[in-house]
Scaffold this motif. Structure first.
Motif, PDB file in Angstrom:
ATOM      1  N   ALA A  42       0.307  -1.745  -9.974  1.00 58.08           N
ATOM      2  CA  ALA A  42       1.016  -2.792 -10.797  1.00 58.08           C
ATOM      3  C   ALA A  42       1.845  -3.609 -10.090  1.00 58.08           C
ATOM      4  O   ALA A  42       2.174  -3.295  -9.077  1.00 58.08           O
ATOM      5  CB  ALA A  42       1.869  -1.939 -11.753  1.00 58.08           C
ATOM      6  N   PHE A  43       2.206  -4.699 -10.574  1.00 61.41           N
ATOM      7  CA  PHE A  43       2.983  -5.762  -9.927  1.00 61.41           C
ATOM      8  C   PHE A  43       4.213  -5.924 -10.698  1.00 61.41           C
ATOM      9  O   PHE A  43       4.232  -5.991 -12.006  1.00 61.41           O
ATOM     10  CB  PHE A  43       2.202  -7.081  -9.693  1.00 61.41           C
ATOM     11  CG  PHE A  43       1.115  -6.935  -8.740  1.00 61.41           C
ATOM     12  CD1 PHE A  43       1.394  -7.071  -7.143  1.00 61.41           C
ATOM     13  CD2 PHE A  43      -0.085  -6.645  -9.221  1.00 61.41           C
ATOM     14  CE1 PHE A  43       0.263  -6.714  -6.543  1.00 61.41           C
ATOM     15  CE2 PHE A  43      -1.040  -6.435  -8.347  1.00 61.41           C
ATOM     16  CZ  PHE A  43      -0.928  -6.563  -6.826  1.00 61.41           C
ATOM     17  N   ILE A  44       5.358  -6.000  -9.965  1.00 61.61           N
ATOM     18  CA  ILE A  44       6.751  -6.136 -10.840  1.00 61.61           C
ATOM     19  C   ILE A  44       7.516  -7.405 -10.070  1.00 61.61           C
ATOM     20  O   ILE A  44       7.364  -7.665  -8.895  1.00 61.61           O
ATOM     21  CB  ILE A  44       7.389  -4.916 -10.876  1.00 61.61           C
ATOM     22  CG1 ILE A  44       7.907  -4.517  -9.502  1.00 61.61           C
ATOM     23  CG2 ILE A  44       6.861  -3.720 -11.517  1.00 61.61           C
ATOM     24  CD1 ILE A  44       8.967  -3.416  -9.392  1.00 61.61           C
ATOM     25  N   SER A  45       8.184  -8.140 -10.921  1.00 67.60           N
ATOM     26  CA  SER A  45       9.237  -8.949 -10.441  1.00 67.60           C
ATOM     27  C   SER A  45      10.620  -8.176 -10.526  1.00 67.60           C
ATOM     28  O   SER A  45      11.223  -7.927 -11.396  1.00 67.60           O
ATOM     29  CB  SER A  45       9.247 -10.144 -11.327  1.00 67.60           C
ATOM     30  OG  SER A  45      10.341 -10.986 -11.139  1.00 67.60           O
ATOM     31  N   LEU A  55       6.166 -10.960  -5.652  1.00 71.38           N
ATOM     32  CA  LEU A  55       5.963  -9.632  -6.872  1.00 71.38           C
ATOM     33  C   LEU A  55       6.008  -8.413  -5.721  1.00 71.38           C
ATOM     34  O   LEU A  55       5.537  -8.584  -4.401  1.00 71.38           O
ATOM     35  CB  LEU A  55       4.874  -9.798  -7.374  1.00 71.38           C
ATOM     36  CG  LEU A  55       4.763 -11.064  -8.301  1.00 71.38           C
ATOM     37  CD1 LEU A  55       3.504 -11.083  -9.111  1.00 71.38           C
ATOM     38  CD2 LEU A  55       5.927 -10.904  -9.215  1.00 71.38           C
ATOM     39  N   LYS A  56       6.350  -7.388  -6.131  1.00 70.78           N
ATOM     40  CA  LYS A  56       6.137  -6.166  -5.240  1.00 70.78           C
ATOM     41  C   LYS A  56       5.012  -5.268  -6.153  1.00 70.78           C
ATOM     42  O   LYS A  56       4.792  -5.144  -7.282  1.00 70.78           O
ATOM     43  CB  LYS A  56       7.681  -5.385  -5.457  1.00 70.78           C
ATOM     44  CG  LYS A  56       8.536  -6.071  -4.657  1.00 70.78           C
ATOM     45  CD  LYS A  56      10.163  -5.354  -4.614  1.00 70.78           C
ATOM     46  CE  LYS A  56      11.119  -6.308  -3.895  1.00 70.78           C
ATOM     47  NZ  LYS A  56      11.090  -7.900  -4.555  1.00 70.78           N
ATOM     48  N   ASN A  57       4.263  -4.691  -5.303  1.00 69.67           N
ATOM     49  CA  ASN A  57       3.077  -3.634  -5.969  1.00 69.67           C
ATOM     50  C   ASN A  57       3.769  -2.227  -6.132  1.00 69.67           C
ATOM     51  O   ASN A  57       4.652  -1.857  -5.214  1.00 69.67           O
ATOM     52  CB  ASN A  57       1.953  -3.865  -5.351  1.00 69.67           C
ATOM     53  CG  ASN A  57       2.047  -3.030  -3.746  1.00 69.67           C
ATOM     54  OD1 ASN A  57       3.054  -3.541  -3.068  1.00 69.67           O
ATOM     55  ND2 ASN A  57       1.046  -2.385  -3.388  1.00 69.67           N
ATOM     56  N   ARG A  58       3.340  -1.493  -7.132  1.00 71.79           N
ATOM     57  CA  ARG A  58       3.672  -0.243  -7.233  1.00 71.79           C
ATOM     58  C   ARG A  58       2.430   0.278  -7.557  1.00 71.79           C
ATOM     59  O   ARG A  58       1.487   0.019  -8.117  1.00 71.79           O
ATOM     60  CB  ARG A  58       4.619  -0.126  -8.263  1.00 71.79           C
ATOM     61  CG  ARG A  58       6.098  -0.727  -8.257  1.00 71.79           C
ATOM     62  CD  ARG A  58       6.709  -0.174  -7.059  1.00 71.79           C
ATOM     63  NE  ARG A  58       8.309  -0.455  -6.884  1.00 71.79           N
ATOM     64  CZ  ARG A  58       8.466  -1.312  -6.017  1.00 71.79           C
ATOM     65  NH1 ARG A  58       7.683  -1.784  -5.049  1.00 71.79           N
ATOM     66  NH2 ARG A  58       9.867  -1.606  -5.758  1.00 71.79           N
ATOM     67  N   PHE A 146       6.998  11.644  -5.202  1.00 73.18           N
ATOM     68  CA  PHE A 146       7.062  10.223  -5.672  1.00 73.18           C
ATOM     69  C   PHE A 146       8.103   9.687  -4.763  1.00 73.18           C
ATOM     70  O   PHE A 146       9.184  10.281  -4.572  1.00 73.18           O
ATOM     71  CB  PHE A 146       7.040  10.108  -7.082  1.00 73.18           C
ATOM     72  CG  PHE A 146       8.021  10.734  -7.876  1.00 73.18           C
ATOM     73  CD1 PHE A 146       9.196   9.973  -8.014  1.00 73.18           C
ATOM     74  CD2 PHE A 146       7.767  11.850  -8.341  1.00 73.18           C
ATOM     75  CE1 PHE A 146      10.126  10.527  -8.786  1.00 73.18           C
ATOM     76  CE2 PHE A 146       8.803  12.618  -9.136  1.00 73.18           C
ATOM     77  CZ  PHE A 146       9.993  11.829  -9.313  1.00 73.18           C
ATOM     78  N   THR A 147       8.061   8.168  -4.710  1.00 72.39           N
ATOM     79  CA  THR A 147       9.245   7.600  -3.966  1.00 72.39           C
ATOM     80  C   THR A 147       9.213   6.119  -4.656  1.00 72.39           C
ATOM     81  O   THR A 147       8.800   6.030  -5.764  1.00 72.39           O
ATOM     82  CB  THR A 147       9.030   7.295  -2.470  1.00 72.39           C
ATOM     83  OG1 THR A 147       7.693   6.350  -2.392  1.00 72.39           O
ATOM     84  CG2 THR A 147       8.608   8.761  -1.789  1.00 72.39           C
ATOM     85  N   GLU A 148       9.921   5.281  -3.790  1.00 76.71           N
ATOM     86  CA  GLU A 148      10.319   4.011  -4.399  1.00 76.71           C
ATOM     87  C   GLU A 148       8.815   3.174  -4.867  1.00 76.71           C
ATOM     88  O   GLU A 148       8.958   2.407  -5.697  1.00 76.71           O
ATOM     89  CB  GLU A 148      11.002   3.233  -3.261  1.00 76.71           C
ATOM     90  CG  GLU A 148      11.233   1.799  -3.768  1.00 76.71           C
ATOM     91  CD  GLU A 148      11.948   0.866  -2.620  1.00 76.71           C
ATOM     92  OE1 GLU A 148      12.349  -0.258  -2.809  1.00 76.71           O
ATOM     93  OE2 GLU A 148      11.738   1.607  -1.634  1.00 76.71           O
ATOM     94  N   ARG A 154      14.641  -0.597 -14.171  1.00 74.56           N
ATOM     95  CA  ARG A 154      15.145  -1.170 -15.627  1.00 74.56           C
ATOM     96  C   ARG A 154      15.378  -2.641 -15.640  1.00 74.56           C
ATOM     97  O   ARG A 154      15.948  -2.919 -14.403  1.00 74.56           O
ATOM     98  CB  ARG A 154      16.172  -0.403 -16.147  1.00 74.56           C
ATOM     99  CG  ARG A 154      16.790  -1.110 -17.670  1.00 74.56           C
ATOM    100  CD  ARG A 154      18.101  -0.571 -17.827  1.00 74.56           C
ATOM    101  NE  ARG A 154      18.671  -1.217 -19.039  1.00 74.56           N
ATOM    102  CZ  ARG A 154      19.873  -1.139 -19.659  1.00 74.56           C
ATOM    103  NH1 ARG A 154      20.662  -0.057 -19.140  1.00 74.56           N
ATOM    104  NH2 ARG A 154      20.414  -1.763 -20.415  1.00 74.56           N
ATOM    105  N   GLY A 155      14.861  -3.417 -16.334  1.00 71.50           N
ATOM    106  CA  GLY A 155      14.942  -4.933 -16.258  1.00 71.50           C
ATOM    107  C   GLY A 155      14.217  -5.794 -15.508  1.00 71.50           C
ATOM    108  O   GLY A 155      13.976  -6.933 -15.739  1.00 71.50           O
ATOM    109  N   CYS A 156      13.428  -5.027 -14.690  1.00 71.50           N
ATOM    110  CA  CYS A 156      12.512  -5.876 -13.961  1.00 71.50           C
ATOM    111  C   CYS A 156      11.196  -6.108 -14.834  1.00 71.50           C
ATOM    112  O   CYS A 156      11.103  -5.358 -15.774  1.00 71.50           O
ATOM    113  CB  CYS A 156      11.845  -5.007 -12.629  1.00 71.50           C
ATOM    114  SG  CYS A 156      13.355  -4.963 -11.181  1.00 71.50           S
ATOM    115  N   VAL A 157      10.342  -6.973 -14.452  1.00 73.46           N
ATOM    116  CA  VAL A 157       9.343  -7.457 -15.274  1.00 73.46           C
ATOM    117  C   VAL A 157       7.856  -7.262 -14.873  1.00 73.46           C
ATOM    118  O   VAL A 157       7.672  -7.526 -13.526  1.00 73.46           O
ATOM    119  CB  VAL A 157       9.415  -9.023 -15.749  1.00 73.46           C
ATOM    120  CG1 VAL A 157       8.420  -9.295 -16.526  1.00 73.46           C
ATOM    121  CG2 VAL A 157      10.763  -9.320 -16.381  1.00 73.46           C
ATOM    122  N   LEU A 158       7.025  -6.618 -15.552  1.00 72.91           N
ATOM    123  CA  LEU A 158       5.489  -6.494 -15.248  1.00 72.91           C
ATOM    124  C   LEU A 158       4.822  -7.623 -15.039  1.00 72.91           C
ATOM    125  O   LEU A 158       5.058  -8.461 -16.089  1.00 72.91           O
ATOM    126  CB  LEU A 158       5.037  -5.318 -16.332  1.00 72.91           C
ATOM    127  CG  LEU A 158       3.620  -5.002 -15.870  1.00 72.91           C
ATOM    128  CD1 LEU A 158       3.438  -4.200 -14.715  1.00 72.91           C
ATOM    129  CD2 LEU A 158       2.938  -4.441 -17.173  1.00 72.91           C
TER     130      LEU A 158
END
Length: 183
Positions: A42-45, A55-58, A146-148, A154-158
């Protein structure tokens, strides 16, 4: 009891809830990524947290990936159709297929029972530590850390991901965002 999907407000999400979030929506609470659409990442802003525009990947923890693979084996065509979950050629959104597969995944998590152990909440965004393991398991070999890289604040966007399922791990005043606002 069969799990079902229920729409609730941000304030009504409690620790342990499995949360469905669509692309371009903000996460209602701090989540552990259980499953991203597409079975990969998943990618988040995080621009609202740290000002970074990239974007950061998770990714989901490996134990969750095993559950995803079992769901795929049980109903390969339905599972694959739900992963994209985008209307095709002007058709209606395939909500029934998506809901059925999300419930299949949720049952896969609940059926054997998974214990989640997580560190107490801290304001440090990168300080997310815990482990998942089958209920009743005492062997560390079966535990999954599990980690970062599995964390959705919360509040970050998919972004660039049709949907995710996440587990509410820190809620209300215990979310990283709230802890940072008061520290």
């Amino acid at each position: 009891q069969e799990p079902d999907l229920e729409e609730v407000t941000w304030a009504d999400v409690v620790c342990g809830d499995i949360v469905y979030t669509k692309e371009d929506e903000a996460f209602p609470t701090d989540l552990l990524l259980l499953h991203p659409a597409g079975d990969t990442e998943a990618f988040i802003s995080t621009v609202m947290l740290d000002g970074e525009t990239s974007l950061k990947n998770r990714i989901a923890p490996s134990l969750c990936e095993v559950i995803s693979k079992k769901c795929q084996q049980a109903a390969p065509e339905e599972w694959q159709a739900a992963q994209a979950a985008q209307p095709e050629n002007g058709q209606q959104f395939p909500w029934a297929k998506l809901k059925a597969q999300m419930l299949r995944f949720t049952q896969g998590v609940r059926r054997p029972g998974i214990e989640i152990k997580i560190a107490p909440p801290t304001p440090v965004l990168s300080d997310v530590r815990g482990k998942l393991q089958p209920r009743g398991n005492t062997e560390d070999a079966l535990a999954c850390a599990f980690t970062e890289e599995n964390f959705l604040p919360r509040g970050c966007v998919l972004r660039n991901t049709p949907w995710i399922l996440g587990l509410a791990i820190y809620v209300g005043d215990d979310t990283k965002t709230r802890l940072n606002a008061t520290s």
